[in-house]
Design a protein around this motif. Sequence first.
Motif, PDB file in Angstrom:
ATOM      1  N   ILE A 114       0.853  -1.199   0.000  1.00  0.00           N
ATOM      2  CA  ILE A 114       0.000   0.000   0.000  1.00  0.00           C
ATOM      3  C   ILE A 114       0.885   1.243   0.000  1.00  0.00           C
ATOM      4  CG2 ILE A 114      -1.727   1.313   1.303  1.00  0.00           C
ATOM      5  CD1 ILE A 114      -2.573  -1.410   2.553  1.00  0.00           C
ATOM      6  N   ALA A 115       0.627   2.146  -0.935  1.00  0.00           N
ATOM      7  CA  ALA A 115       1.309   3.443  -0.929  1.00  0.00           C
ATOM      8  C   ALA A 115       0.289   4.502  -0.533  1.00  0.00           C
ATOM      9  CB  ALA A 115       1.883   3.747  -2.307  1.00  0.00           C
ATOM     10  N   VAL A 116       0.653   5.309   0.457  1.00  0.00           N
ATOM     11  CA  VAL A 116      -0.187   6.445   0.857  1.00  0.00           C
ATOM     12  C   VAL A 116       0.561   7.702   0.446  1.00  0.00           C
ATOM     13  CG1 VAL A 116      -1.271   7.679   2.782  1.00  0.00           C
ATOM     14  CG2 VAL A 116      -1.100   5.172   2.847  1.00  0.00           C
ATOM     15  N   ILE A 117      -0.082   8.575  -0.322  1.00  0.00           N
ATOM     16  CA  ILE A 117       0.563   9.833  -0.704  1.00  0.00           C
ATOM     17  C   ILE A 117      -0.026  10.945   0.157  1.00  0.00           C
ATOM     18  CG2 ILE A 117       1.201  11.375  -2.586  1.00  0.00           C
ATOM     19  CD1 ILE A 117       2.068   8.411  -3.003  1.00  0.00           C
ATOM     20  N   ARG A 159      -1.083  -1.101  11.325  1.00  0.00           N
ATOM     21  CA  ARG A 159      -1.489  -1.792  12.559  1.00  0.00           C
ATOM     22  C   ARG A 159      -2.243  -3.083  12.230  1.00  0.00           C
ATOM     23  NH1 ARG A 159      -5.904   1.077  16.105  1.00  0.00           N
ATOM     24  NH2 ARG A 159      -7.131  -0.094  14.611  1.00  0.00           N
ATOM     25  N   ALA A 160      -2.938  -3.066  11.080  1.00  0.00           N
ATOM     26  CA  ALA A 160      -3.680  -4.264  10.662  1.00  0.00           C
ATOM     27  C   ALA A 160      -2.767  -5.282   9.976  1.00  0.00           C
ATOM     28  CB  ALA A 160      -4.812  -3.865   9.721  1.00  0.00           C
ATOM     29  N   GLY A 161      -1.472  -4.977   9.915  1.00  0.00           N
ATOM     30  CA  GLY A 161      -0.514  -5.941   9.372  1.00  0.00           C
ATOM     31  C   GLY A 161      -0.129  -5.698   7.925  1.00  0.00           C
ATOM     32  N   ALA A 162      -0.653  -4.629   7.302  1.00  0.00           N
ATOM     33  CA  ALA A 162      -0.326  -4.380   5.893  1.00  0.00           C
ATOM     34  C   ALA A 162       1.046  -3.720   5.766  1.00  0.00           C
ATOM     35  CB  ALA A 162      -1.395  -3.477   5.272  1.00  0.00           C
ATOM     36  N   GLU A 163       1.664  -3.919   4.607  1.00  0.00           N
ATOM     37  CA  GLU A 163       2.939  -3.259   4.305  1.00  0.00           C
ATOM     38  C   GLU A 163       2.618  -1.890   3.703  1.00  0.00           C
ATOM     39  OE1 GLU A 163       6.933  -4.370   1.703  1.00  0.00           O
ATOM     40  OE2 GLU A 163       4.939  -4.909   0.952  1.00  0.00           O
ATOM     41  N   VAL A 164       3.085  -0.826   4.374  1.00  0.00           N
ATOM     42  CA  VAL A 164       2.675   0.534   3.985  1.00  0.00           C
ATOM     43  C   VAL A 164       3.897   1.425   3.795  1.00  0.00           C
ATOM     44  CG1 VAL A 164       1.343   2.579   4.666  1.00  0.00           C
ATOM     45  CG2 VAL A 164       0.552   0.308   5.365  1.00  0.00           C
ATOM     46  N   VAL A 165       3.927   2.160   2.676  1.00  0.00           N
ATOM     47  CA  VAL A 165       4.919   3.221   2.485  1.00  0.00           C
ATOM     48  C   VAL A 165       4.150   4.527   2.328  1.00  0.00           C
ATOM     49  CG1 VAL A 165       6.685   4.169   0.948  1.00  0.00           C
ATOM     50  CG2 VAL A 165       6.627   1.707   1.397  1.00  0.00           C
ATOM     51  N   LEU A 166       4.521   5.538   3.101  1.00  0.00           N
ATOM     52  CA  LEU A 166       3.869   6.851   2.987  1.00  0.00           C
ATOM     53  C   LEU A 166       4.866   7.856   2.427  1.00  0.00           C
ATOM     54  CD1 LEU A 166       1.485   8.703   5.352  1.00  0.00           C
ATOM     55  CD2 LEU A 166       3.616   9.820   4.677  1.00  0.00           C
ATOM     56  N   ILE A 167       4.437   8.597   1.417  1.00  0.00           N
ATOM     57  CA  ILE A 167       5.293   9.578   0.739  1.00  0.00           C
ATOM     58  C   ILE A 167       4.780  10.978   1.057  1.00  0.00           C
ATOM     59  CG2 ILE A 167       6.037  10.393  -1.548  1.00  0.00           C
ATOM     60  CD1 ILE A 167       7.069   7.605  -0.910  1.00  0.00           C
ATOM     61  N   GLU A 168       5.651  11.850   1.580  1.00  0.00           N
ATOM     62  CA  GLU A 168       5.258  13.231   1.903  1.00  0.00           C
ATOM     63  C   GLU A 168       6.218  14.196   1.212  1.00  0.00           C
ATOM     64  OE1 GLU A 168       2.979  15.249   3.347  1.00  0.00           O
ATOM     65  OE2 GLU A 168       4.379  16.864   2.868  1.00  0.00           O
ATOM     66  N   GLY A 169       5.665  15.166   0.504  1.00  0.00           N
ATOM     67  CA  GLY A 169       6.486  16.099  -0.266  1.00  0.00           C
ATOM     68  C   GLY A 169       7.334  17.028   0.590  1.00  0.00           C
ATOM     69  N   ASN A 170       6.827  17.457   1.726  1.00  0.00           N
ATOM     70  CA  ASN A 170       7.571  18.396   2.572  1.00  0.00           C
ATOM     71  C   ASN A 170       8.589  17.662   3.440  1.00  0.00           C
ATOM     72  OD1 ASN A 170       6.244  20.751   1.740  1.00  0.00           O
ATOM     73  ND2 ASN A 170       4.565  20.427   3.173  1.00  0.00           N
ATOM     74  N   ALA A 194       9.769  13.754  -0.327  1.00  0.00           N
ATOM     75  CA  ALA A 194       9.671  12.945  -1.553  1.00  0.00           C
ATOM     76  C   ALA A 194       8.300  13.222  -2.165  1.00  0.00           C
ATOM     77  CB  ALA A 194       9.828  11.468  -1.233  1.00  0.00           C
ATOM     78  N   THR A 195       8.298  13.605  -3.429  1.00  0.00           N
ATOM     79  CA  THR A 195       7.039  14.013  -4.076  1.00  0.00           C
ATOM     80  C   THR A 195       6.574  12.964  -5.068  1.00  0.00           C
ATOM     81  OG1 THR A 195       7.657  16.323  -3.823  1.00  0.00           O
ATOM     82  CG2 THR A 195       5.992  15.844  -5.484  1.00  0.00           C
ATOM     83  N   ALA A 196       5.300  12.627  -5.005  1.00  0.00           N
ATOM     84  CA  ALA A 196       4.720  11.738  -6.008  1.00  0.00           C
ATOM     85  C   ALA A 196       4.415  12.576  -7.241  1.00  0.00           C
ATOM     86  CB  ALA A 196       3.459  11.087  -5.469  1.00  0.00           C
ATOM     87  N   HIS A 244       0.049  -0.711  -9.379  1.00  0.00           N
ATOM     88  CA  HIS A 244       0.240   0.634  -9.921  1.00  0.00           C
ATOM     89  C   HIS A 244       1.719   1.000  -9.758  1.00  0.00           C
ATOM     90  CE1 HIS A 244      -4.023   0.550  -9.716  1.00  0.00           C
ATOM     91  NE2 HIS A 244      -4.097   0.722  -8.407  1.00  0.00           N
ATOM     92  N   ARG A 245       2.151   1.959 -10.584  1.00  0.00           N
ATOM     93  CA  ARG A 245       3.547   2.404 -10.510  1.00  0.00           C
ATOM     94  C   ARG A 245       3.555   3.907 -10.308  1.00  0.00           C
ATOM     95  NH1 ARG A 245       7.243   3.768 -13.705  1.00  0.00           N
ATOM     96  NH2 ARG A 245       5.847   3.832 -15.500  1.00  0.00           N
ATOM     97  N   ILE A 246       4.199   4.337  -9.242  1.00  0.00           N
ATOM     98  CA  ILE A 246       4.215   5.769  -8.916  1.00  0.00           C
ATOM     99  C   ILE A 246       5.637   6.287  -9.056  1.00  0.00           C
ATOM    100  CG2 ILE A 246       3.492   7.492  -7.179  1.00  0.00           C
ATOM    101  CD1 ILE A 246       1.355   5.451  -7.954  1.00  0.00           C
ATOM    102  N   ALA A 247       5.789   7.418  -9.749  1.00  0.00           N
ATOM    103  CA  ALA A 247       7.117   8.037  -9.878  1.00  0.00           C
ATOM    104  C   ALA A 247       7.306   9.005  -8.710  1.00  0.00           C
ATOM    105  CB  ALA A 247       7.213   8.789 -11.203  1.00  0.00           C
ATOM    106  N   ILE A 248       8.429   8.804  -8.011  1.00  0.00           N
ATOM    107  CA  ILE A 248       8.714   9.619  -6.813  1.00  0.00           C
ATOM    108  C   ILE A 248      10.007  10.387  -7.036  1.00  0.00           C
ATOM    109  CG2 ILE A 248       9.078   9.552  -4.306  1.00  0.00           C
ATOM    110  CD1 ILE A 248       6.522   8.141  -4.957  1.00  0.00           C
ATOM    111  N   ARG A 249       9.988  11.684  -6.697  1.00  0.00           N
ATOM    112  CA  ARG A 249      11.224  12.475  -6.758  1.00  0.00           C
ATOM    113  C   ARG A 249      11.600  12.949  -5.367  1.00  0.00           C
ATOM    114  NH1 ARG A 249      10.368  17.299 -10.091  1.00  0.00           N
ATOM    115  NH2 ARG A 249       9.585  18.100  -8.141  1.00  0.00           N
ATOM    116  N   SER A 250      12.840  12.626  -4.955  1.00  0.00           N
ATOM    117  CA  SER A 250      13.320  13.080  -3.643  1.00  0.00           C
ATOM    118  C   SER A 250      13.811  14.516  -3.739  1.00  0.00           C
ATOM    119  CB  SER A 250      14.474  12.201  -3.157  1.00  0.00           C
ATOM    120  OG  SER A 250      14.039  10.874  -3.084  1.00  0.00           O
TER     121      SER A 250
END
Length: 381
Positions: free
Chosen positions: A11-14, A29-40, A174-176, A186-192
């Motif tokens: 799961i990706a959260v933007i 918390r429910a056991g899922a694999e999560v990556v969160l991307i925040e631009g700031n 990191a910005t989506a 899905h494939r998301i392009a991320i720029r650091s």
Amino acid sequence: MAGHEQLETEIAVIGGGAVGLAIAHRLARAGAEVVLIEGNPHFGDETSGRNNQVIHAGFLYPPGSLKARLCRPGRDALFAWCADHGVPHRLAPKLIPATGQGVAALSALKVQGAAAGVTDLALLDRVALARLEPALQADAALLSPSTGIVDAAALVASLRDAAERAGALLVPAATALGGELAANRHRIAIRSADGTLADLSCRWLINAAGLGAAPLARALRGFPAAHVPPIHFARGQFAAHRGPVPFRHLVVPLGTVLEAGGALSFDPSGQARFGPDTSFVADRDYRLTADVPPAQIDAIRSWWPGLDATRLAPEFAGIRPRVTGPGRPPGDWRIDGPGVHGVPGLIHLFGIDTPGLTACLALAGHVADSVLAPQPNGVPA
Ligand SMILES: Cc1cc2nc3c(=O)[nH]c(=O)nc-3n(C[C@H](O)[C@H](O)[C@H](O)COP(=O)(O)OP(=O)(O)OC[C@H]3O[C@@H](n4cnc5c(N)ncnc54)[C@H](O)[C@@H]3O)c2cc1C
């Protein structure tokens, strides 16, 4: 993220505001694999860090709306969360004053509140109101005893820490940029911040990017443009009041007085501030006006004739993403999942304006329920 990395997650959260962080926490918390991307570089620096910090009781929203359904449970969950996680908060009873024909609207709000589970609202006549707040000039008021105030920065920090403890990977600065949608991944392009690029592949993409949610949705190849609503930026500026005010309650008049910035609230330290006003802007613009707008001073004086306007100064501004524009009521949140737009594994949160801070935990529960529910093809999320 060095080089052009290929990353994978379930799961990706933007978006790392209060809502995105609450979603990441709930799913991890429910056991899922999560990556969160925040631009700031820091979490919660946009709308979640530029608001009244009021914990709304939940009676202001049209029956059946997502706001009406999620605010009250969100309020209760937030009080419990703050108590459990040491986040500064307190009850801060609110008065909705009215004069003349506006008084009838208070009874309607009381009924609307009861339908949303807010059963403690009380109508006060002029005498009862004068006993409670002698300096407030109005014919009547609605008292909401279960409204509160929260330290928004401390709340965001607690959600960030809890999400990390639950196993979510949080990536700031990191910005989506956009991406490509497909049936299974899905494939998301991320720029650091240093310019390096990465591809994040995910089974679920949750777009909680606040003011950036609609642009991000438009930058997803394969997403039908007709499903991206126009999002309006409702800017709100606050005025700080130097020195104490003769009020113990939050005071939130409705209609044009509210729009002009005539509401009173307090921050967690007790500092009084007025606003926000509402003006629509084309882009993110947090610059302050040189002076407090005369319309805001008039709005405050409509219920507090004793205001000394020399004590007011522009303080800060925030921007609410809204599904409706000028001259229209704020409208409802949109949580658009596969059932709305037809793309599997994708949820957009559009127009998460007030009371999104109050309801962040309930919004997270709502999103998590759809992600964790068994999918129509029998595959668990
Ligand atoms: C003036 C004002 C007063 C308010 N008062 C209250 C109140 O008293 N009580 C209440 O409950 N609510 C209030 N609200 C509403 C509340 O602040 C919001 O509903 C809530 O903070 C929304 O949180 P969010 O996480 O959805 O958005 P945000 O906090 O804006 O988070 C979204 C995040 O996404 C990031 N982002 C955007 N695009 C990208 C991208 N492409 N890639 C990576 N990251 C991206 C942004 O940097 C941002 O940090 C108020 C809002 C305003 C403006």
